[in-house]
Each structure stands twice: as C-alpha cells, then as structure tokens.
Design a protein around this motif. Sequence first.
Motif, PDB file in Angstrom:
ATOM      1  N   VAL A  48       0.837  -1.199   0.000  1.00 11.85           N
ATOM      2  CA  VAL A  48       0.000   0.000   0.000  1.00 11.85           C
ATOM      3  C   VAL A  48       0.870   1.247   0.000  1.00 11.85           C
ATOM      4  N   ASP A  89     -11.105  -0.678  -0.505  1.00 12.70           N
ATOM      5  CA  ASP A  89     -10.003  -0.595   0.446  1.00 12.70           C
ATOM      6  C   ASP A  89     -10.162  -1.609   1.585  1.00 12.70           C
ATOM      7  N   TYR A  93      -4.921  -5.028   7.009  1.00 13.85           N
ATOM      8  CA  TYR A  93      -3.742  -4.206   6.783  1.00 13.85           C
ATOM      9  C   TYR A  93      -2.613  -4.669   7.708  1.00 13.85           C
TER      10      TYR A  93
END
Length: 120
Positions: A48, A89, A93
């Motif tokens: 990212v 999105d 993460y």
Amino acid sequence: QVQLVESGGGLVQAGGSLRLSCAASGSIFIINAMGWYRQAPGKQRELVAHITSGGTTNYADSVKGRFTISRDNAKNTVYLQMNTLKPEDTAVYYCNADIFTRLTSRGNYWGQGTQVTVSS
C-alpha cells in the motif's frame, strides 16, 4: 525479539477516514524502511505504502492522493492516514519493517494485521 503492533482499524463508511498506527518494540538497533501492506479476501497481499528511514515515500497507484504514510523515529512508529476510503479498500492491513537488532543482524518483521472494513 521484535514485535510490531498495529492499531486503528475498524468499520467506516465510504468517504470516511481512518488512521492506522504500528509501533515496533523489543531489541531494536535501527529501523530502516517501514511499510503497510493489505490483503483482501481471495487476493494476494499487496504493498500500500512504503517509507524509508530518510522519509522518502511511495504509494500504490490505487491509494495515491488518498493515503499518507508517515513515521515517528523517536517512537519507532509508522502511521497510515487513510482518507476518502472506498469499499475496495476493505482488507486486513499489515505493518512491515526492516530492522537491525544489532549492527550485523537484520530481519524483516510483520505485524499481526488489523481489519479495515469500508461500507458502501
């Protein structure tokens, strides 16, 4: 031993913002580059954003202009400010760091991941 601990994930509506944090702790001599990756269900993990020890950044095309990576070297922490979030999105993460634990001992470390979910 080195640990990376992420925080700041959650559920947000499209167009909203979140700020992720990742703190490194343990036997740290120097932290080189740090970065954020994400993995959506059924997809490969992708980069990212990335930041060098000197502050040079680069971003995936899909997040340019919306996400900002930064770091606080005094706190061994990297941040990801995510604005104008989109449903695409949505992912887990992960924080990543290239760390010297001693002058001649270097390793690549991952956090445990934090879920970001963007509703439409």
